[in-house]
Design a protein around this motif. Structure first.
Motif: not given
Length: 262
Positions: A87, A91, A100-101, A103-104, A119-120, A123, A127, A157
């Protein structure tokens, strides 16, 4: 019956072409396996090399190693950590949507992971990275709205992070960024209103300035927005509304504003 022969020849040629294409692709795939230096690497070797590439800011190489590690050893000891670091590599490599994908996907798979807060946080940063520059005034309304949506998503978030993990080491930075996002978005709305004002689009300017007053009333931009509204009413010869707005400005003077919040 004469017309069947050209069609038959065409079909035979097409079949031959497909066969050659498939054979070529198969050979290329087999050759890539032969030339892949990582083909016999262990999970430990792949992770070590991926981490080295990450530490050296070689994001593309790190992504390649992490992806191979995840594909070859999906249930190994490095699988979850590799997903987290992938992730970050996405980035940093400029692939914000990919980050983002990823992380989700991680948060769905491991909702109670000890590093869910990190992780959040990644994300939210990714974003924000999807926007072009929502800090600047934008002439196109649809682009401005898209950027505002991205900033709101990032804010949400960060807010979820602080609520779910108030003791997280990322929580203070998340709160700081929430504060900055509110100020920046309020400034963006004010500059958009000013953009309309200088172009004599006074009704549009009033609507955007009123949004600042309504949604960002605890920011320093509130009073500037009220001044702009009054000036627009002056230009529109709506003296009563201009006077009412200035009375609100006078009533607000000296009042202590709270920290920006949403």
């Amino acid at each position: 019956m004469k017309f069947l022969f050209p069609i038959k020849r065409l079909l035979l040629r097409s079949a031959a072409l497909v066969t050659v294409t498939l054979a070529t692709a198969s050979c290329s795939w087999l050759q890539s396996l032969d030339t892949d230096p990582t083909i016999d690497w262990s999970a430990d070797k792949l992770y070590t090399e991926a981490r080295t590439a990450l530490d050296d800011s070689n994001w593309t190489q790190a992504k390649d190693y992490y992806q191979k590690l995840e594909a070859r050893f999906p249930f190994g000891q490095y699988a979850q950590q590799a997903q987290i670091e992938l992730i970050y590599a996405n980035w940093k490599d400029g692939d914000a949507p990919g980050a983002v994908q990823a992380a989700d996907r991680f948060l769905r798979s491991y909702p109670n992971h000890p590093n869910s807060d990190y992780v959040m946080y990644l994300k939210a940063l990714a974003t924000l990275n999807e926007t072009d520059s929502w800090f600047n005034i934008l002439a196109a309304e649809d682009l401005a709205e898209r950027d505002a949506n991205a900033s709101r998503e990032a804010f949400d978030i960060f807010k979820e992070l602080t609520l779910r993990f108030p003791e997280s080491r990322f929580a203070p930075e998340a709160r700081r960024r929430m504060h900055a996002l509110v100020l920046a978005q309020a400034e963006h709305e004010l500059k958009t209103a000013q953009y309309y004002y200088v172009r004599h689009a006074y009704v549009a300017a009033i609507e955007r300035a009123q949004r600042v007053v309504r949604e960002f009333q605890n920011t320093p931009m509130r009073d500037d927005a009220l001044e702009l509204i009054a000036a627009c009413y002056d230009e529109l010869k709506m003296t009563d509304l201009a006077a009412d707005t200035r009375r609100i400005i006078e009533a607000n003077k000296g009042k202590v504003r709270k920290e920006p919040a949403r």
